[in-house]
Structure formats: structure tokens, C-alpha cells
Design a protein around this motif. Structure first.
Motif, PDB file in Angstrom:
ATOM      1  N   ALA A 170       0.705   7.758  -8.285  1.00  0.00           N
ATOM      2  CA  ALA A 170       0.242   8.290  -9.576  1.00  0.00           C
ATOM      3  C   ALA A 170      -1.275   8.290  -9.647  1.00  0.00           C
ATOM      4  CB  ALA A 170       0.831   7.452 -10.714  1.00  0.00           C
ATOM      5  N   ARG A 171      -1.920   7.240  -9.130  1.00  0.00           N
ATOM      6  CA  ARG A 171      -3.374   7.174  -9.152  1.00  0.00           C
ATOM      7  C   ARG A 171      -3.977   8.299  -8.285  1.00  0.00           C
ATOM      8  NH1 ARG A 171      -6.722   3.175 -10.771  1.00  0.00           N
ATOM      9  NH2 ARG A 171      -5.105   3.136 -12.387  1.00  0.00           N
ATOM     10  N   ALA A 172      -3.337   8.586  -7.171  1.00  0.00           N
ATOM     11  CA  ALA A 172      -3.808   9.667  -6.307  1.00  0.00           C
ATOM     12  C   ALA A 172      -3.668  11.017  -7.007  1.00  0.00           C
ATOM     13  CB  ALA A 172      -3.035   9.655  -4.991  1.00  0.00           C
ATOM     14  N   ALA A 173      -2.533  11.213  -7.695  1.00  0.00           N
ATOM     15  CA  ALA A 173      -2.317  12.475  -8.396  1.00  0.00           C
ATOM     16  C   ALA A 173      -3.326  12.667  -9.532  1.00  0.00           C
ATOM     17  CB  ALA A 173      -0.890  12.523  -8.941  1.00  0.00           C
ATOM     18  N   GLU A 174      -3.635  11.566 -10.243  1.00  0.00           N
ATOM     19  CA  GLU A 174      -4.593  11.641 -11.361  1.00  0.00           C
ATOM     20  C   GLU A 174      -6.001  11.948 -10.872  1.00  0.00           C
ATOM     21  OE1 GLU A 174      -4.439   7.810 -13.143  1.00  0.00           O
ATOM     22  OE2 GLU A 174      -2.364   8.004 -13.835  1.00  0.00           O
ATOM     23  N   SER A 175      -6.382  11.317  -9.770  1.00  0.00           N
ATOM     24  CA  SER A 175      -7.765  11.392  -9.310  1.00  0.00           C
ATOM     25  C   SER A 175      -8.029  12.505  -8.309  1.00  0.00           C
ATOM     26  CB  SER A 175      -8.174  10.057  -8.674  1.00  0.00           C
ATOM     27  OG  SER A 175      -7.395   9.814  -7.505  1.00  0.00           O
ATOM     28  N   GLY A 176      -6.963  12.997  -7.707  1.00  0.00           N
ATOM     29  CA  GLY A 176      -7.137  14.006  -6.671  1.00  0.00           C
ATOM     30  C   GLY A 176      -7.609  13.433  -5.347  1.00  0.00           C
ATOM     31  N   ARG A 177      -7.613  12.115  -5.219  1.00  0.00           N
ATOM     32  CA  ARG A 177      -8.070  11.458  -3.995  1.00  0.00           C
ATOM     33  C   ARG A 177      -6.890  11.209  -3.054  1.00  0.00           C
ATOM     34  NH1 ARG A 177     -11.096   6.153  -5.160  1.00  0.00           N
ATOM     35  NH2 ARG A 177     -11.803   6.476  -2.997  1.00  0.00           N
ATOM     36  N   LYS A 178      -7.200  11.006  -1.784  1.00  0.00           N
ATOM     37  CA  LYS A 178      -6.176  10.699  -0.806  1.00  0.00           C
ATOM     38  C   LYS A 178      -5.679   9.270  -1.018  1.00  0.00           C
ATOM     39  CE  LYS A 178      -7.995  13.734   2.814  1.00  0.00           C
ATOM     40  NZ  LYS A 178      -8.555  13.775   4.194  1.00  0.00           N
ATOM     41  N   ILE A 179      -4.376   9.083  -0.806  1.00  0.00           N
ATOM     42  CA  ILE A 179      -3.780   7.760  -0.989  1.00  0.00           C
ATOM     43  C   ILE A 179      -4.455   6.730  -0.089  1.00  0.00           C
ATOM     44  CG2 ILE A 179      -1.679   6.422  -0.504  1.00  0.00           C
ATOM     45  CD1 ILE A 179      -0.089   8.783  -1.656  1.00  0.00           C
ATOM     46  N   GLY A 180      -4.700   7.091   1.165  1.00  0.00           N
ATOM     47  CA  GLY A 180      -5.328   6.158   2.093  1.00  0.00           C
ATOM     48  C   GLY A 180      -6.713   5.734   1.664  1.00  0.00           C
ATOM     49  N   ASP A 181      -7.464   6.664   1.055  1.00  0.00           N
ATOM     50  CA  ASP A 181      -8.807   6.322   0.575  1.00  0.00           C
ATOM     51  C   ASP A 181      -8.728   5.319  -0.576  1.00  0.00           C
ATOM     52  OD1 ASP A 181      -9.831   8.061   2.434  1.00  0.00           O
ATOM     53  OD2 ASP A 181     -10.204   9.687   1.014  1.00  0.00           O
ATOM     54  N   ILE A 182      -7.745   5.526  -1.466  1.00  0.00           N
ATOM     55  CA  ILE A 182      -7.586   4.634  -2.615  1.00  0.00           C
ATOM     56  C   ILE A 182      -7.202   3.226  -2.155  1.00  0.00           C
ATOM     57  CG2 ILE A 182      -6.150   4.145  -4.647  1.00  0.00           C
ATOM     58  CD1 ILE A 182      -6.007   7.168  -5.102  1.00  0.00           C
ATOM     59  N   THR A 242       9.311  13.436  -1.883  1.00  0.00           N
ATOM     60  CA  THR A 242       9.096  14.864  -2.075  1.00  0.00           C
ATOM     61  C   THR A 242       7.730  15.245  -1.512  1.00  0.00           C
ATOM     62  OG1 THR A 242       8.158  14.469  -4.272  1.00  0.00           O
ATOM     63  CG2 THR A 242      10.528  14.874  -4.147  1.00  0.00           C
ATOM     64  N   GLU A 243       7.439  16.510  -1.540  1.00  0.00           N
ATOM     65  CA  GLU A 243       6.163  16.987  -1.016  1.00  0.00           C
ATOM     66  C   GLU A 243       5.011  16.342  -1.794  1.00  0.00           C
ATOM     67  OE1 GLU A 243       3.772  21.204  -0.270  1.00  0.00           O
ATOM     68  OE2 GLU A 243       5.846  21.212  -0.964  1.00  0.00           O
ATOM     69  N   GLY A 244       4.018  15.864  -1.085  1.00  0.00           N
ATOM     70  CA  GLY A 244       2.872  15.220  -1.714  1.00  0.00           C
ATOM     71  C   GLY A 244       3.012  13.720  -1.830  1.00  0.00           C
ATOM     72  N   GLN A 245       4.226  13.202  -1.610  1.00  0.00           N
ATOM     73  CA  GLN A 245       4.431  11.756  -1.625  1.00  0.00           C
ATOM     74  C   GLN A 245       4.417  11.225  -0.196  1.00  0.00           C
ATOM     75  OE1 GLN A 245       8.225  11.492  -3.682  1.00  0.00           O
ATOM     76  NE2 GLN A 245       7.211  10.946  -5.610  1.00  0.00           N
ATOM     77  N   ASP A 298       0.815  -1.222   0.000  1.00  0.00           N
ATOM     78  CA  ASP A 298       0.000   0.000   0.000  1.00  0.00           C
ATOM     79  C   ASP A 298       0.845   1.268   0.000  1.00  0.00           C
ATOM     80  OD1 ASP A 298       0.901  -0.349   2.579  1.00  0.00           O
ATOM     81  OD2 ASP A 298      -0.988   0.219   3.539  1.00  0.00           O
ATOM     82  N   VAL A 299       2.123   1.137  -0.348  1.00  0.00           N
ATOM     83  CA  VAL A 299       2.972   2.298  -0.621  1.00  0.00           C
ATOM     84  C   VAL A 299       3.772   1.972  -1.881  1.00  0.00           C
ATOM     85  CG1 VAL A 299       4.709   1.443   1.027  1.00  0.00           C
ATOM     86  CG2 VAL A 299       4.792   3.813   0.227  1.00  0.00           C
ATOM     87  N   ASP A 300       3.497   2.724  -2.949  1.00  0.00           N
ATOM     88  CA  ASP A 300       4.077   2.392  -4.253  1.00  0.00           C
ATOM     89  C   ASP A 300       3.849   3.576  -5.192  1.00  0.00           C
ATOM     90  OD1 ASP A 300       4.991  -0.117  -6.059  1.00  0.00           O
ATOM     91  OD2 ASP A 300       3.534   1.072  -7.181  1.00  0.00           O
ATOM     92  N   ASP A 301       4.736   3.712  -6.175  1.00  0.00           N
ATOM     93  CA  ASP A 301       4.617   4.843  -7.107  1.00  0.00           C
ATOM     94  C   ASP A 301       3.348   4.777  -7.945  1.00  0.00           C
ATOM     95  OD1 ASP A 301       6.955   5.907  -6.160  1.00  0.00           O
ATOM     96  OD2 ASP A 301       8.219   5.133  -7.778  1.00  0.00           O
ATOM     97  N   LYS A 302       2.846   3.556  -8.222  1.00  0.00           N
ATOM     98  CA  LYS A 302       1.589   3.445  -8.973  1.00  0.00           C
ATOM     99  C   LYS A 302       0.424   4.010  -8.168  1.00  0.00           C
ATOM    100  CE  LYS A 302       2.889  -0.637 -11.685  1.00  0.00           C
ATOM    101  NZ  LYS A 302       2.624  -2.083 -11.943  1.00  0.00           N
ATOM    102  N   ILE A 303       0.456   3.784  -6.871  1.00  0.00           N
ATOM    103  CA  ILE A 303      -0.596   4.330  -6.014  1.00  0.00           C
ATOM    104  C   ILE A 303      -0.487   5.854  -5.967  1.00  0.00           C
ATOM    105  CG2 ILE A 303      -1.589   4.307  -3.689  1.00  0.00           C
ATOM    106  CD1 ILE A 303      -0.303   1.544  -3.305  1.00  0.00           C
TER     107      ILE A 303
END
Length: 483
Positions: free
Chosen positions: A82-94, A193-196, A75-80
Motif C-alpha cells: 500500500a505504501r508503494a502504491a501511495e508513493s509511486g516508489r519501488k517496494i525494494g527502495d521503501i 496480482t499484477e503490481g504485487q 519485507d513482504v506485506d500488504d502495508k508495504i
């Protein structure tokens, strides 16, 4: 020693070996789970079903409480990210949503949940501790905010996959970063970085590399040595190779996994599954299009796990007909539906097939034979009611061992079907048969049988009995026109 001797193909030794657990009272298995950013596709589901069968077999042989089965969530990965950045959703929610989807879809395939399902984010301190130990022992080094494992420090690197250094460099698609001492060195920790997502560490704010999570979680939950490590063969290199290197260097007193098992990949209609070919399916796609989970499971298990599996519409249809027939055969026996199935009634041939490196294809062949015996042979019909019930329990127990709860399927069959008054048509068939025998004209009888078949009703006629059984495609509305 248990009565059944399991043999498993060990990727590490490249041969089939007798399985001897480190501790018969605690047989331990770790299987690499999904990266949780999207729905599970068919390829993701194959190892889940394969190792679910192995989990069931181990519990059958050593005892229900004698197995510890661990499958992780990444549950910690660059694909996750990227999905958060695309959707604007929180990583934890995804990740939370995706884990829920995964468990729901795998349950639909009849997979039992493992004893532990650790998430990578729950074990960050343990990963940091392991990385610190590797640095202290000279197996890892810090460079420009990264920590890398020094592949050259582990002489046995590459033995699992049997690859040469040149092959491994090409296969890993390694990033030849300027701070790497060796192109094969892999990341244990990297800056965020910031946001990751990130965590404080001795090397700054960052997050773990992919491979270290499985080593840390396996050590914490199963110990420095355990019995079986499984996954798809696409993980053999670099993921499993890297797991072995960092684990054996971090805990040289242990041996990590004794047996390595890898399932082959999946195709669709003879081609590699891909979105560009239009043959990419998630498990949910199939479930939502009316293909039950037990049918998907049946198709998977019809092919040995070490062979490529080809998903086809024809195989799915055949599997649906077979599994539906099982439910129909048992749905009329109320004594059976109210019974508790004893797992020790399982047919010995089924157990022996599974014990021979999970020969699920042979096991299913035997289960189909057991099913055909029911209601369909003079030997079965000559049995007493008590012996018929025992045979049906043997069939149900055998099917349960490979993950098919045929008793529950039979109950669902009764609940699902609003069966029209089939007794009316049984009487009609009896009358038409008498007329046909007298007149020597069987055309009307054949027409009625065909009409019933077209409505999804299986017609079985013997000299002394007529039996009508609804199939999975039963449509009561088509019978109304026959009245």
C-alpha cells in the motif's frame, strides 16, 4: 552450570522458571522484528530494548560467543504494498530505506545488532518447502489459489494465549472466506496480482502469508528446537500461536521455542498512543527534538518489561538529568576514560536483578546508588585513587550490562562542552565565601551560586574544596555576564 542462575517468566507455562538452555555453548533466541514500511514508533522500540538487555545478560552469563540472537525483517506485506502504491516508489527502495532507518534509530537507543537479521524475501524457497511438507502431512490444504493451515489438525492450538475458540475467532478478526474449511484456518500462501510482489510456487504465482516467515527463518537459523522466542504481547495471538502450530506440525520431532517471553504495551502520558490523540511519536521524532537515545532507553528500562510502560515528559526529564550526571561524574577522570572496562567487574546486585526475569528497574536503582557514591560521599573521598578508579570501573561495567556506555557518554561530554574558564568562578566563590564568613552576610555568595546554577553549572562546596561541573543544560554565554 554458570555461576548465575537466570529465571524467566515463560508465557507458555505462565510461571517464572529457571532457564536451562538446550546447549550452553549455543544459547539461541528469536525475536519478531518490524514490518518495514515506516519509521519505528516508541512501541516498536520497546521489545528491541527489552531483548537487547536479555541478549547482553545471556552473553554475560554464558559467554560472548555462546549466544545466537536472530531478529527478522518483514519485507513482504500488504502495508508495504500500500505504501508503494501511495508513493509511486519501488517496494525494494521503501524496504531498504526503512531498514536503514530502523537500524540507525535502534543503535541510537544503545541496542546491539543481532547476530542475524534475516529478511522474509530471502527465505521464500524455505517457506515453500515448509508449506509443501504441511500439505503432505495433512496439516494444510490448497483452495482457490490459497494454501491454508488447518487449525483443527493441531490439538494444542490456543495453549500459548489460553484463549477459547470463540475468543480466538473474535480476536483474530478472521476473514470467513468461502474456501476456508474452518474460520480459524490461516493463510500460508496467497495469489499475487499484477503490481504485487510474488514468486512462482506449486500453487501459482503468489506470496507467503505473514506467519510462515518466522517459522521458516527460525528453523533455518536456529533449528527445530531453540531456547527463547520473544516479542510484544500483541503478537501472542494470532502470530505466535500460528507459528507454534505450523512449526510443530512441520517438525514434530522438535519443540520449537522452549521459553516464550512477551513485553507489555506502551502508553504516552497515561493514554494509548495514537495519531488521533496527537500522542504518537516515532523514535526519530524524539531524537530530533533533543531527547538522546540513552534517555529513551532509561525510561523504557525503568518499568519491568511485563508491565505497561507509560512514557511521560516528566520521566524523560528525570532520566536526562540522571544520565547526564553519570557522564559529568566520569568526564574528569582521564585514567578511566582511557580504560577498557572489564564486564566481569559488574556489580553482583545488578546481575542478580537482571537474572530475576529482567528486573531492569531494580538494576537501575542499584546503578544509581553506585553513581551517587562517586564524588558524593565521605567514604568515596576517603578511598585511595586506585580504589576510586576501581569503583568507577564497577559503575561503568554495571551500566554497560544494561546498555549504557557511560565511558563514551563521558567522552562526548568533554567534546561537547566548550566550558568557559570555570576556575575563575571557583576563585570567585572562594573569595566570596571568605568575605561572607567574616561579614556574616552570605547574600552575594548565594547570588553567585544561583547565577552559576542558572547557567547550568552544578556547584559543590565543601570545607576544603569547591567544584564546578557543567550540566547537560550548560550555557557558557550566561557566564560572560558574571565576569
Amino acid at each position: 552450570m554458570p555461576e548465575t542462575q537466570i529465571k524467566l517468566h515463560n508465557t507458555r507455562t505462565r510461571k517464572k522458571e529457571e532457564f536451562v538452555p538446550l546447549d550452553e555453548k549455543n544459547v539461541r533466541m528469536y525475536v519478531c522484528g518490524p514490518t518495514v514500511y515506516d519509521r519505528a514508533h516508541l512501541g516498536n522500540a520497546r521489545p528491541v530494548v527489552v531483548f537487547d538487555v536479555l541478549n547482553r545478560l545471556l552473553r554475560h552469563v554464558y559467554g560472548e560467543d555462546a549466544v545466537t540472537y536472530v531478529r527478522n525483517f518483514t519485507d513482504v506485506d500488504d502495508k508495504i504494498n500500500a505504501r508503494a502504491a501511495e508513493s509511486g516508489r519501488k517496494i525494494g527502495d521503501i524496504t531498504e530505506e526503512t531498514i536503514g532507518w530502523f537500524l540507525e534509530d535502534m543503535a541510537a537507543l544503545g541496542a546491539r545488532e543481532p547476530d542475524a537479521m534475516p529478511r522474509a524475501t530471502e527465505f521464500i524457497p524455505q517457506m515453500v518447502e515448509m508449506i509443501e511438507g504441511l500439505i503432505a502431512k495433512g496439516h494444510a490444504y490448497e483452495a482457490e489459489g490459497h494454501v491454508l493451515f488447518a487449525v483443527g489438525s493441531y490439538a494444542a492450538y490456543g495453549k500459548l494465549s489460553g484463549r477459547s475458540i470463540d475468543d480466538m475467532i473474535a480476536g483474530a478478526r478472521v476473514e470467513v472466506a468461502p474456501y476456508k474449511r474452518n474460520p480459524m484456518d490461516f493463510v500460508l500462501w496467497k495469489p499475487s496480482t499484477e503490481g504485487q510482489p510474488g514468486w512462482d510456487s506449486p500453487w501459482g504465482y503468489g506470496r507467503p502469508g505473514w506467519h510462515i516467515e518466522c517459522s521458516a527463518m527460525a528453523y533455518e537459523l536456529l533449528g527445530e528446537s531453540f531456547d527463547i522466542h520473544g516479542g510484544g504481547n500483541d503478537l501472542m495471538f494470532p502470530h505466535h500461536e500460528n507459528e507454534i502450530a505450523q512449526s510443530c506440525c512441520a517438525h514434530p520431532e522438535g519443540e520449537f521455542a522452549q521459553v516464550w517471553m512477551h513485553n507489555e504495551m506502551l502508553q504516552v502520558e497515561g493514554k494509548k498512543m495514537s495519531k488521533s490523540l496527537g500522542n504518537f511519536f516515532t523514535v526519530r521524532d524524539l531524537l530530533d527534538h533533543g531527547i538522546p537515545g540513552e534517555v529513551i532507553r532509561f525510561v523504557f528500562l525503568s518499568t519491568h518489561y511485563r508491565k505497561p510502560m507509560d512514557w511521560t515528559a516528566e520521566k524523560a526529564k528525570e532520566a536526562k538529568d540522571e544520565v547526564s550526571s553519570w557522564a559529568r561524574k566520569l568526564s574528569g577522570n582521564e585514567d578511566l576514560l582511557q580504560s577498557t572496562i572489564d564486564p566481569h567487574l559488574c556489580d553482583s546486585t545488578v546481575v542478580e536483578a537482571l537474572a530475576d526475569d529482567l528486573n531492569t528497574s531494580l538494576a537501575l536503582t542499584r546503578i544509581k546508588q553506585l553513581a551517587r557514591f562517586i564524588d558524593n560521599s565521605p567514604e568515596y573521598l576517603s578511598l585511595s585513587d586506585e580504589d576510586q578508579l576501581r569503583h568507577e570501573k564497577i559503575f561503568a561495567s554495571s551500566a554497560k550490562l544494561v546498555g549504557f556506555d557511560v565511558i563514551e557518554l563521558a567522552r562526548q561530554e568533554l567534546d561537547r562542552l566548550d566550558v568557559a574558564d570555570l576556575e575563575h568562578f571557583e576563585l570567585s566563590l572562594a573569595e566570596e565565601r571568605l568575605i561572607a564568613i567574616e561579614s556574616k552576610d552570605f547574600s552575594k555568595l548565594d547570588q553567585l551560586k544561583q547565577a552559576l546554577n542558572d547557567a547550568g553549572v552544578e556547584v559543590q562546596m565543601s570545607k576544603s574544596d569547591i567544584k564546578l561541573t557543567p550540566r547537560s543544560d550548560f550555557d557558557p554565554s550566561k557566564l560572560e555576564a558574571l565576569r
